[in-house]
Write a protein that holds these residues in place. Structure first.
Motif, PDB file in Angstrom:
ATOM      1  N   VAL A 133       0.832  -1.193   0.000  1.00 44.86           N
ATOM      2  CA  VAL A 133       0.000   0.000   0.000  1.00 44.86           C
ATOM      3  C   VAL A 133       0.873   1.251   0.000  1.00 44.86           C
ATOM      4  CG1 VAL A 133      -1.910   1.202   1.114  1.00 44.86           C
ATOM      5  CG2 VAL A 133      -1.683  -1.285   1.385  1.00 44.86           C
ATOM      6  N   ASP A 134       0.629   2.134  -0.955  1.00 44.26           N
ATOM      7  CA  ASP A 134       1.253   3.449  -0.972  1.00 44.26           C
ATOM      8  C   ASP A 134       0.403   4.348  -0.075  1.00 44.26           C
ATOM      9  OD1 ASP A 134       1.975   6.121  -1.560  1.00 44.26           O
ATOM     10  OD2 ASP A 134       2.632   5.586  -3.576  1.00 44.26           O
ATOM     11  N   THR A 135       0.947   4.767   1.051  1.00 40.93           N
ATOM     12  CA  THR A 135       0.149   5.510   2.030  1.00 40.93           C
ATOM     13  C   THR A 135      -0.191   6.916   1.557  1.00 40.93           C
ATOM     14  OG1 THR A 135       2.131   6.282   3.203  1.00 40.93           O
ATOM     15  CG2 THR A 135       1.134   4.209   3.952  1.00 40.93           C
ATOM     16  N   ILE A 136       0.490   7.404   0.542  1.00 38.38           N
ATOM     17  CA  ILE A 136       0.190   8.744   0.016  1.00 38.38           C
ATOM     18  C   ILE A 136      -0.928   8.695  -1.020  1.00 38.38           C
ATOM     19  CG2 ILE A 136       1.104  10.698  -1.316  1.00 38.38           C
ATOM     20  CD1 ILE A 136       3.767  10.271   0.091  1.00 38.38           C
ATOM     21  N   THR A 137      -0.832   7.759  -1.955  1.00 37.34           N
ATOM     22  CA  THR A 137      -1.843   7.668  -3.016  1.00 37.34           C
ATOM     23  C   THR A 137      -3.004   6.762  -2.643  1.00 37.34           C
ATOM     24  OG1 THR A 137      -0.804   5.771  -4.116  1.00 37.34           O
ATOM     25  CG2 THR A 137      -0.008   7.983  -4.727  1.00 37.34           C
ATOM     26  N   GLY A 138      -2.787   5.850  -1.662  1.00 39.51           N
ATOM     27  CA  GLY A 138      -3.813   4.880  -1.293  1.00 39.51           C
ATOM     28  C   GLY A 138      -3.871   3.677  -2.221  1.00 39.51           C
ATOM     29  N   ARG A 139      -3.027   3.631  -3.235  1.00 34.02           N
ATOM     30  CA  ARG A 139      -3.023   2.514  -4.181  1.00 34.02           C
ATOM     31  C   ARG A 139      -2.533   1.246  -3.489  1.00 34.02           C
ATOM     32  NH1 ARG A 139       0.677   1.551  -9.301  1.00 34.02           N
ATOM     33  NH2 ARG A 139      -0.634   0.124 -10.476  1.00 34.02           N
ATOM     34  N   ALA A 140      -3.184   0.117  -3.773  1.00 29.95           N
ATOM     35  CA  ALA A 140      -2.844  -1.149  -3.125  1.00 29.95           C
ATOM     36  C   ALA A 140      -2.744  -2.257  -4.165  1.00 29.95           C
ATOM     37  CB  ALA A 140      -3.887  -1.504  -2.065  1.00 29.95           C
ATOM     38  N   ILE A 141      -1.675  -3.054  -4.093  1.00 28.87           N
ATOM     39  CA  ILE A 141      -1.416  -4.159  -5.010  1.00 28.87           C
ATOM     40  C   ILE A 141      -1.193  -5.426  -4.202  1.00 28.87           C
ATOM     41  CG2 ILE A 141       0.059  -5.070  -6.851  1.00 28.87           C
ATOM     42  CD1 ILE A 141      -1.190  -2.547  -7.771  1.00 28.87           C
ATOM     43  N   ARG A 142      -1.957  -6.479  -4.519  1.00 31.19           N
ATOM     44  CA  ARG A 142      -1.755  -7.778  -3.854  1.00 31.19           C
ATOM     45  C   ARG A 142      -0.925  -8.671  -4.766  1.00 31.19           C
ATOM     46  NH1 ARG A 142      -3.997 -13.035  -3.387  1.00 31.19           N
ATOM     47  NH2 ARG A 142      -4.020 -13.827  -1.228  1.00 31.19           N
ATOM     48  N   VAL A 143       0.121  -9.271  -4.189  1.00 35.26           N
ATOM     49  CA  VAL A 143       1.043 -10.128  -4.939  1.00 35.26           C
ATOM     50  C   VAL A 143       1.061 -11.508  -4.286  1.00 35.26           C
ATOM     51  CG1 VAL A 143       3.378 -10.386  -5.861  1.00 35.26           C
ATOM     52  CG2 VAL A 143       2.454  -8.086  -5.421  1.00 35.26           C
ATOM     53  N   ALA A 144       0.957 -12.538  -5.108  1.00 34.48           N
ATOM     54  CA  ALA A 144       0.968 -13.915  -4.614  1.00 34.48           C
ATOM     55  C   ALA A 144       1.678 -14.806  -5.631  1.00 34.48           C
ATOM     56  CB  ALA A 144      -0.459 -14.417  -4.386  1.00 34.48           C
ATOM     57  N   PRO A 145       2.176 -15.973  -5.213  1.00 34.57           N
ATOM     58  CA  PRO A 145       2.762 -16.913  -6.167  1.00 34.57           C
ATOM     59  C   PRO A 145       1.680 -17.483  -7.076  1.00 34.57           C
ATOM     60  CG  PRO A 145       3.355 -17.468  -3.904  1.00 34.57           C
ATOM     61  CD  PRO A 145       2.251 -16.464  -3.834  1.00 34.57           C
ATOM     62  N   ARG A 146       2.058 -17.847  -8.288  1.00 33.55           N
ATOM     63  CA  ARG A 146       1.135 -18.572  -9.141  1.00 33.55           C
ATOM     64  C   ARG A 146       0.775 -19.897  -8.482  1.00 33.55           C
ATOM     65  NH1 ARG A 146       2.776 -18.699 -15.444  1.00 33.55           N
ATOM     66  NH2 ARG A 146       1.729 -20.707 -15.111  1.00 33.55           N
ATOM     67  N   LEU A 147      -0.419 -20.386  -8.744  1.00 37.13           N
ATOM     68  CA  LEU A 147      -0.891 -21.613  -8.102  1.00 37.13           C
ATOM     69  C   LEU A 147      -0.024 -22.819  -8.458  1.00 37.13           C
ATOM     70  CD1 LEU A 147      -4.764 -21.215  -8.480  1.00 37.13           C
ATOM     71  CD2 LEU A 147      -3.317 -20.623  -6.519  1.00 37.13           C
ATOM     72  N   ASP A 148       0.584 -22.782  -9.646  1.00 40.95           N
ATOM     73  CA  ASP A 148       1.410 -23.913 -10.085  1.00 40.95           C
ATOM     74  C   ASP A 148       2.898 -23.636  -9.933  1.00 40.95           C
ATOM     75  OD1 ASP A 148       1.532 -21.938 -12.001  1.00 40.95           O
ATOM     76  OD2 ASP A 148       1.272 -23.286 -13.716  1.00 40.95           O
ATOM     77  N   ILE A 149       3.252 -22.743  -9.012  1.00 42.42           N
ATOM     78  CA  ILE A 149       4.651 -22.312  -8.909  1.00 42.42           C
ATOM     79  C   ILE A 149       5.588 -23.470  -8.555  1.00 42.42           C
ATOM     80  CG2 ILE A 149       4.479 -21.581  -6.493  1.00 42.42           C
ATOM     81  CD1 ILE A 149       6.416 -19.286  -7.232  1.00 42.42           C
ATOM     82  N   ARG A 150       5.146 -24.423  -7.741  1.00 43.24           N
ATOM     83  CA  ARG A 150       6.025 -25.538  -7.370  1.00 43.24           C
ATOM     84  C   ARG A 150       6.334 -26.406  -8.590  1.00 43.24           C
ATOM     85  NH1 ARG A 150       2.771 -25.510  -2.556  1.00 43.24           N
ATOM     86  NH2 ARG A 150       4.003 -24.971  -0.727  1.00 43.24           N
ATOM     87  N   GLU A 151       5.332 -26.646  -9.415  1.00 41.46           N
ATOM     88  CA  GLU A 151       5.553 -27.440 -10.620  1.00 41.46           C
ATOM     89  C   GLU A 151       6.473 -26.689 -11.595  1.00 41.46           C
ATOM     90  OE1 GLU A 151       2.619 -26.832  -9.257  1.00 41.46           O
ATOM     91  OE2 GLU A 151       2.080 -28.837  -8.510  1.00 41.46           O
ATOM     92  N   LEU A 152       6.252 -25.390 -11.716  1.00 41.96           N
ATOM     93  CA  LEU A 152       7.091 -24.585 -12.602  1.00 41.96           C
ATOM     94  C   LEU A 152       8.541 -24.571 -12.129  1.00 41.96           C
ATOM     95  CD1 LEU A 152       4.772 -21.510 -13.263  1.00 41.96           C
ATOM     96  CD2 LEU A 152       5.556 -23.163 -14.955  1.00 41.96           C
ATOM     97  N   ALA A 153       8.734 -24.564 -10.814  1.00 35.73           N
ATOM     98  CA  ALA A 153      10.098 -24.540 -10.278  1.00 35.73           C
ATOM     99  C   ALA A 153      10.902 -25.735 -10.765  1.00 35.73           C
ATOM    100  CB  ALA A 153      10.054 -24.516  -8.751  1.00 35.73           C
ATOM    101  N   CYS A 154      10.258 -26.886 -10.880  1.00 41.61           N
ATOM    102  CA  CYS A 154      10.958 -28.095 -11.319  1.00 41.61           C
ATOM    103  C   CYS A 154      11.459 -27.969 -12.761  1.00 41.61           C
ATOM    104  CB  CYS A 154      10.049 -29.308 -11.181  1.00 41.61           C
ATOM    105  SG  CYS A 154       9.650 -29.699  -9.460  1.00 41.61           S
ATOM    106  N   THR A 155      10.759 -27.197 -13.580  1.00 44.26           N
ATOM    107  CA  THR A 155      11.205 -27.021 -14.967  1.00 44.26           C
ATOM    108  C   THR A 155      12.431 -26.121 -15.051  1.00 44.26           C
ATOM    109  OG1 THR A 155       9.807 -25.078 -15.411  1.00 44.26           O
ATOM    110  CG2 THR A 155       8.798 -27.251 -15.722  1.00 44.26           C
ATOM    111  N   PHE A 156      12.665 -25.321 -14.025  1.00 42.32           N
ATOM    112  CA  PHE A 156      13.846 -24.459 -14.009  1.00 42.32           C
ATOM    113  C   PHE A 156      15.059 -25.168 -13.419  1.00 42.32           C
ATOM    114  CE2 PHE A 156      10.808 -21.213 -14.904  1.00 42.32           C
ATOM    115  CZ  PHE A 156      11.520 -20.173 -15.499  1.00 42.32           C
ATOM    116  N   ALA A 157      14.828 -26.300 -12.779  1.00 40.66           N
ATOM    117  CA  ALA A 157      15.936 -27.081 -12.220  1.00 40.66           C
ATOM    118  C   ALA A 157      15.699 -28.552 -12.515  1.00 40.66           C
ATOM    119  CB  ALA A 157      16.041 -26.827 -10.720  1.00 40.66           C
ATOM    120  N   PRO A 158      15.685 -28.942 -13.807  1.00 36.53           N
ATOM    121  CA  PRO A 158      15.335 -30.320 -14.170  1.00 36.53           C
ATOM    122  C   PRO A 158      16.332 -31.355 -13.645  1.00 36.53           C
ATOM    123  CG  PRO A 158      16.194 -29.110 -16.059  1.00 36.53           C
ATOM    124  CD  PRO A 158      15.994 -28.109 -14.973  1.00 36.53           C
ATOM    125  N   GLU A 159      17.563 -30.932 -13.365  1.00 35.21           N
ATOM    126  CA  GLU A 159      18.578 -31.873 -12.882  1.00 35.21           C
ATOM    127  C   GLU A 159      18.439 -32.144 -11.386  1.00 35.21           C
ATOM    128  OE1 GLU A 159      19.808 -27.870 -11.902  1.00 35.21           O
ATOM    129  OE2 GLU A 159      19.037 -28.773 -13.754  1.00 35.21           O
TER     130      GLU A 159
END
Length: 203
Positions: A86-112
């Motif tokens: 939250v930007d306390t001056i503008t009041g703008r708020a952004i929610r950030v979360a991992p993608r639901l399939d992030i664990r599966e995607l991680a394996c493709t970045f480290a296949p070994e």
């Protein structure tokens, strides 16, 4: 900002580094960037609301310099690895979360790497932001002014007599009440619990 330096800060009090700390740092950087901050802003312009505590919150704190002590890191414990920035001056708020399939995607970045934990350790540091995270603009149910409150705001509960800071009191039937007296808190005295058990046994 140097992610390795931030990971060192996050792991300093844990004596180890884990995937949730890395996610905390990555989400912290992404949330700031989404609000237009290339580094932690000064004068409490940034408030972060984390949806879980523990290692993830430490990663967020390392990346954003927001802390519970400075009242810029707030915990709403939903048991979710996610945070709202939250930007306390503008009041703008952004929610950030991992993608639901992030664990599966991680394996493709480290296949070994056959061990999922270590695949995540590596992948979460190098995955492109757009591949690992979701972001959406949100509206807070309470204004940021109410969440942060103002210095010196103190009243006493009309039931227990204890002091309530930061405008966290509620008013019911003409009384000023703390949240535990008004709604029930996370604990009760042993005497209260004994009385309730006795009442149940009588029934």
């Amino acid at each position: 900002m140097d992610i390795q330096q931030l990971l060192e800060i996050s792991s300093r009090d844990h004596s180890h580094l884990c995937p949730r700390q890395i996610l905390g740092v990555r989400i912290g950087l992404a949330g700031m960037n989404a609000l237009g901050f290339s580094e932690p802003p000064s004068k409490k312009q940034l408030v972060v609301i984390t949806e879980t505590d523990g290692c993830f919150a430490d990663g967020l704190s390392a990346a954003t310099n927001c802390t519970v002590g400075h009242r810029t890191l707030r915990v709403e414990d939903y048991g979710k690895v996610a945070a709202t920035f939250v930007d306390t001056i503008t009041g703008r708020a952004i929610r950030v979360a991992p993608r639901l399939d992030i664990r599966e995607l991680a394996c493709t970045f480290a296949p070994e790497e056959s061990r999922h934990y270590f695949a995540q350790m590596y992948a979460y540091q190098v995955m492109p932001e757009w591949e690992m995270l979701t972001m959406r603009e949100v509206v807070l149910n309470r204004s940021i002014e109410k969440i942060v409150s103002r210095p010196g705001m103190r009243v006493n509960c009309d039931v227990c007599g204890e002091e309530i800071m930061n405008e966290r009191e509620v008013r019911q039937h003409g009384l000023i009440l703390c949240l535990p007296c008004a709604q029930g808190g996370y604990c009760q005295s042993k005497a209260e619990n004994f009385l309730r058990v006795a009442q149940v046994e009588e029934v």
